[in-house]
Scaffold this motif. Structure first.
Motif, PDB file in Angstrom:
ATOM      1  N   ALA A 402     -92.924  14.936  26.187  1.00 18.74           N
ATOM      2  CA  ALA A 402     -92.132  15.086  27.119  1.00 18.74           C
ATOM      3  C   ALA A 402     -91.215  15.678  27.075  1.00 18.74           C
ATOM      4  O   ALA A 402     -90.219  14.965  26.403  1.00 18.74           O
ATOM      5  CB  ALA A 402     -91.600  13.817  28.095  1.00 18.74           C
ATOM      6  N   GLU A 403     -90.424  17.243  27.678  1.00 16.39           N
ATOM      7  CA  GLU A 403     -89.334  17.375  28.025  1.00 16.39           C
ATOM      8  C   GLU A 403     -88.309  16.613  27.911  1.00 16.39           C
ATOM      9  O   GLU A 403     -88.353  16.014  29.149  1.00 16.39           O
ATOM     10  CB  GLU A 403     -89.697  19.278  27.673  1.00 16.39           C
ATOM     11  N   ASP A 404     -86.725  16.722  27.716  1.00 15.22           N
ATOM     12  CA  ASP A 404     -85.605  16.205  28.710  1.00 15.22           C
ATOM     13  C   ASP A 404     -85.739  16.528  30.077  1.00 15.22           C
ATOM     14  O   ASP A 404     -85.675  18.277  29.653  1.00 15.22           O
ATOM     15  CB  ASP A 404     -84.038  16.471  27.339  1.00 15.22           C
ATOM     16  N   PRO A 405     -85.841  15.760  30.957  1.00  9.19           N
ATOM     17  CA  PRO A 405     -85.609  16.408  32.080  1.00  9.19           C
ATOM     18  C   PRO A 405     -84.282  17.782  32.491  1.00  9.19           C
ATOM     19  O   PRO A 405     -82.906  16.799  32.288  1.00  9.19           O
ATOM     20  CB  PRO A 405     -85.515  15.185  33.117  1.00  9.19           C
ATOM     21  N   VAL A 406     -84.811  18.622  32.573  1.00  7.68           N
ATOM     22  CA  VAL A 406     -83.528  19.833  33.137  1.00  7.68           C
ATOM     23  C   VAL A 406     -83.510  20.570  33.735  1.00  7.68           C
ATOM     24  O   VAL A 406     -85.191  21.212  33.530  1.00  7.68           O
ATOM     25  CB  VAL A 406     -82.722  20.106  31.459  1.00  7.68           C
ATOM     26  N   SER A 407     -83.359  20.506  34.430  1.00 10.02           N
ATOM     27  CA  SER A 407     -83.275  21.914  35.807  1.00 10.02           C
ATOM     28  C   SER A 407     -82.678  23.246  35.287  1.00 10.02           C
ATOM     29  O   SER A 407     -81.664  22.585  34.578  1.00 10.02           O
ATOM     30  CB  SER A 407     -82.589  21.661  36.733  1.00 10.02           C
ATOM     31  N   GLU A 408     -83.810  24.061  35.650  1.00 10.60           N
ATOM     32  CA  GLU A 408     -82.892  25.502  35.291  1.00 10.60           C
ATOM     33  C   GLU A 408     -81.563  25.618  35.435  1.00 10.60           C
ATOM     34  O   GLU A 408     -81.136  25.082  36.196  1.00 10.60           O
ATOM     35  CB  GLU A 408     -83.483  26.452  35.564  1.00 10.60           C
ATOM     36  N   ILE A 409     -80.739  26.223  34.978  1.00  6.15           N
ATOM     37  CA  ILE A 409     -79.695  26.290  35.433  1.00  6.15           C
ATOM     38  C   ILE A 409     -79.466  28.142  35.350  1.00  6.15           C
ATOM     39  O   ILE A 409     -79.399  28.881  34.337  1.00  6.15           O
ATOM     40  CB  ILE A 409     -78.359  26.166  34.126  1.00  6.15           C
ATOM     41  N   ALA A 410     -79.388  28.273  36.852  1.00  6.70           N
ATOM     42  CA  ALA A 410     -79.666  30.222  36.734  1.00  6.70           C
ATOM     43  C   ALA A 410     -77.920  30.565  37.342  1.00  6.70           C
ATOM     44  O   ALA A 410     -77.367  29.462  38.148  1.00  6.70           O
ATOM     45  CB  ALA A 410     -81.116  30.188  37.776  1.00  6.70           C
ATOM     46  N   VAL A 411     -77.737  31.422  37.270  1.00  7.54           N
ATOM     47  CA  VAL A 411     -77.422  32.237  38.080  1.00  7.54           C
ATOM     48  C   VAL A 411     -77.566  33.641  38.676  1.00  7.54           C
ATOM     49  O   VAL A 411     -78.014  34.157  38.291  1.00  7.54           O
ATOM     50  CB  VAL A 411     -75.773  32.548  36.870  1.00  7.54           C
ATOM     51  N   LEU A 412     -76.850  33.747  40.154  1.00 10.48           N
ATOM     52  CA  LEU A 412     -77.996  34.377  40.708  1.00 10.48           C
ATOM     53  C   LEU A 412     -76.675  35.535  41.358  1.00 10.48           C
ATOM     54  O   LEU A 412     -75.659  34.495  41.907  1.00 10.48           O
ATOM     55  CB  LEU A 412     -78.802  33.154  41.801  1.00 10.48           C
ATOM     56  N   ALA A 413     -76.700  36.546  42.452  1.00 12.63           N
ATOM     57  CA  ALA A 413     -76.377  37.113  42.529  1.00 12.63           C
ATOM     58  C   ALA A 413     -76.122  37.277  44.185  1.00 12.63           C
ATOM     59  O   ALA A 413     -77.565  38.216  43.959  1.00 12.63           O
ATOM     60  CB  ALA A 413     -75.910  38.076  41.850  1.00 12.63           C
ATOM     61  N   LYS A 414     -75.886  36.659  44.773  1.00 11.88           N
ATOM     62  CA  LYS A 414     -76.271  36.402  46.264  1.00 11.88           C
ATOM     63  C   LYS A 414     -75.969  37.037  47.150  1.00 11.88           C
ATOM     64  O   LYS A 414     -76.623  38.323  48.275  1.00 11.88           O
ATOM     65  CB  LYS A 414     -76.510  35.228  46.997  1.00 11.88           C
ATOM     66  N   ASN A 415     -74.587  37.282  47.009  1.00 16.29           N
ATOM     67  CA  ASN A 415     -74.147  37.785  48.543  1.00 16.29           C
ATOM     68  C   ASN A 415     -73.199  38.781  47.499  1.00 16.29           C
ATOM     69  O   ASN A 415     -72.244  39.688  48.559  1.00 16.29           O
ATOM     70  CB  ASN A 415     -72.854  37.049  48.938  1.00 16.29           C
ATOM     71  N   GLU A 416     -72.591  38.744  46.426  1.00 19.19           N
ATOM     72  CA  GLU A 416     -72.125  39.524  45.643  1.00 19.19           C
ATOM     73  C   GLU A 416     -71.576  39.334  43.771  1.00 19.19           C
ATOM     74  O   GLU A 416     -72.419  39.217  44.219  1.00 19.19           O
ATOM     75  CB  GLU A 416     -70.257  38.448  45.924  1.00 19.19           C
ATOM     76  N   PRO A 417     -70.902  41.014  43.515  1.00 18.61           N
ATOM     77  CA  PRO A 417     -71.199  40.768  42.519  1.00 18.61           C
ATOM     78  C   PRO A 417     -70.580  39.959  41.290  1.00 18.61           C
ATOM     79  O   PRO A 417     -70.388  38.735  41.865  1.00 18.61           O
ATOM     80  CB  PRO A 417     -70.631  41.641  41.873  1.00 18.61           C
TER      81      PRO A 417
END
Length: 626
Positions: A402-417
């Protein structure tokens, strides 16, 4: 049945050694596109050509170049037939390139029954089950209106490229299973689908044939089918690995464990083991053993088919970057008493070999030792993987941790650059002074600020930054989430004595001055080249279908040039665009500007444009279309 080992029948070829393996899988089988002999008879709409031009601005404007190597569906006549391979498959790994005409629609049908959609989905922000890469829906006329179509699966993100560009599809498919009475006991499954380098499906089960399949029943095997009645499409580089259902297995595992420091596997070959135990996974599982140990694992290797096999062995406590002068471990693998391969610290703990084996059961012995551990290579696991005729790449008896439980830390451009500083991997090299910029319409790019290099661009989601922030931040990288196209990593501007002078790998006079942020939130990069001041900017255009790249140079002289692209080939197209790298992407220039196409010393092509001075200042603008 236990096979007697005939060494004349067991032909061993050690193909790979050193720090990293250069070959880790067996080659695919190619479908011949020099003739149509690998296909069943079909309609006149299917032709072999050497090249295709589809204009992304308009449908029906395509042209074909005589020759072979590219299979194209030409609907200019009356025929609209599908095309079927003579090859019939069950489980399969399939790869191919495809090109869409503007507005066109087609599909790849596994076993002629289960469709991966091919569609002109360029620029679509929210893909549906009819878009490119989707696993198409099933259809039932007896269902209520609005629900006749069901079980369609859209791609997780749209990474489709422009009409007229080559795109890549990779499919791992598991055929339905049947019992001895012919009754289906397991549904077909798309194990993995990748498009343009991005995973768009994983473990998608299909309960039956999708809409417009050639057959409504289900079978263990069937032909590959390409749809021909909807729209123009071109296909090339079709290759596959077909598999049976009998696996390679490793059973009856026993571990003999030894304590102490060792310098070779021969040192403990005559010793009495400290403990013996049955195991079911490949790892040194002896209690109390962390470092300073050795082991022998024995078992029975079952080979289902006679043929050539590729075997990879990795002792995971030996990392590739370890100091090779301080040996912390080694190992040796024997099959039927004969040494197949050895692995050492100098190999980085990994080695691969090819061998030919008759079908049957063989005694296997794996001997190894470990003298000390490293904090970044703590595992005592052993990875033994094998691939062969009718058998997919299989890791034998792996430890599942089992890997250490960690959510993906994503950076998304939703409304502006969005801008993200960090480390980026480019052509296998870590660049440490980069900035990546993501636009809300899913166009993204990376610039190296230390060198002034435009490194890469991609369409799709922006960045995963988990390797930057989780735990110790190894490997410190920000990773693009979409379909990446890498550039060569050289400066965009340079001073040339004339248009034949070689383009420099770097600019000695480059001086980074940081960047401003404009009103829309986009960076404007500032730097000097000698006495010239440069302002460089990027902007998404045409709803994310293009990336505009602009420079303003003050003062501009006659000897400063802009390098728009480099690739294996650069071809000017009938619509005025320039196709780069075998139609990987397009370069679009405003007005009637004519760039220079030239050949480099490495036999690649470059696309150059002079920065023309007007009242002492020069500007260059071009667009990347993909």
């Amino acid at each position: 049945m236990q096979h007697k080992f005939w060494f004349s029948l067991l032909l061993l070829f050690v193909m790979i050694s050193g720090v990293k393996a250069q070959q880790n899988e067996l080659p695919y089988t190619a479908i011949n596109l020099q003739t149509l002999n690998d296909f069943k008879p079909t309609g006149a709409n299917w032709k072999l050509v050497s090249d295709v031009f589809y204009d992304f601005n308009k449908g029906g404007g395509g042209s074909l170049k005589s020759g072979s190597g590219v299979l194209t569906n030409d609907l200019s006549g009356k025929s609209k037939d599908h095309i079927f391979t003579k090859m019939e498959h069950g489980d399969i790994d399939l790869e191919l390139d495809f090109m869409m005409e503007k507005g066109s629609n087609s599909g790849i049908y596994l076993q002629s029954r289960y469709e991966v959609q091919l569609f002109d989905s360029w620029g679509v922000k929210d893909p549906k089950s009819l878009d490119c890469g989707a696993i198409y829906e099933r259809w039932d006329d007896s269902r209520p209106e609005g629900r006749k179509g069901y079980e369609g699966h859209p791609p997780v993100q749209n990474v489709s490229r422009a009409p007229g560009l080559w795109q890549h599809l990779k499919i791992s498919f598991r055929a339905p299973r049947f019992n001895a009475q012919g009754e289906k006991i397991a549904n077909a499954r798309f194990v993995k689908v990748m498009m343009n380098g991005v995973t768009i499906h994983q473990n998608i089960e299909v309960t039956g044939p999708t809409r417009s399949a050639a057959f409504q029943d289900e079978k263990p095997t069937g032909s590959l089918m390409i749809q021909g009645d909807h729209g123009p499409v071109s296909i090339r580089n079709i290759s596959y690995k077909a598999y049976g259902i009998e696996p390679i297995t490793l059973t009856n595992l026993q571990l003999k464990a030894y304590d102490g420091k060792f310098q070779s596997v021969d040192e403990f070959s005559t010793l009495t083991p400290k403990r013996e135990m049955p195991i079911d996974v490949l790892a040194h599982l002896a209690p109390g053993s962390r470092d300073n140990f050795a082991g022998k694992i024995t078992g029975t290797l079952h080979i289902p088919h006679t043929g050539e096999y590729l075997l990879n062995l990795h002792l995971r406590w030996i990392p590739a970057e370890v100091n090779t002068k301080v040996r912390n471990g080694a190992g040796e693998l024997k099959i039927a008493g004969k040494k197949v391969v050895g692995v050492t610290t100098e190999d980085g703990g990994f080695v691969a070999t090819k061998l030919t084996l008759p079908a049957g059961d063989y005694p296997l012995e794996l001997a190894y030792y470990k003298n000390f551990g490293l904090w970044y290579a703590r595992s005592n696991d052993i990875l033994l993987s094998i691939e062969g005729p009718g058998v997919p790449y299989t890791t034998l008896n792996p430890v599942i941790r089992a890997e250490d439980p960690v959510s993906e830390i994503a950076v998304l451009a939703k409304n502006e650059p969005v801008m993200q500083r960090g480390f980026v991997n480019h052509q296998g090299t870590k660049h440490t002074h980069t900035i990546s910029v993501g636009e809300p319409d899913l166009v993204n790019y990376t610039v190296d600020l230390r060198k002034g290099e435009f490194l890469q661009f991609w369409r799709g989601d922006f960045l995963e930054t988990t390797p930057m922030w989780h735990g110790r931040g190894e490997t410190q990288l920000s990773v693009p989430l979409g379909s990446v196209i890498e550039r060569s990593g050289k400066p965009s501007l340079a001073f040339l004595a004339d248009q034949n002078a070689a383009w420099p790998d770097s600019n000695a006079t480059y001086n980074n001055l940081g960047y401003d942020v404009d009103k829309s939130g986009r960076p404007v990069f500032k730097y000097t080249l000698g006495t010239a001041s440069v302002r460089e900017s990027f902007m998404s255009a045409n709803e994310g279908r293009k990336l505009a790249h602009s420079f303003t140079v003050t003062p501009a002289t006659q000897d400063i040039w802009c390098r728009l692209a480099e690739g294996r080939d650069i071809v000017e197209l009938p619509n005025g665009l320039y196709a780069i790298n075998d139609k990987q992407y397009f370069i679009e220039l405003p007005g009637k500007e004519k760039p220079v196409i030239r050949t480099t010393a490495k036999n690649t092509k470059e696309l150059l444009l002079p920065v023309k001075a007007v009242n002492g200042a020069g500007t260059v603008t071009y667009s990347i279309v993909w």
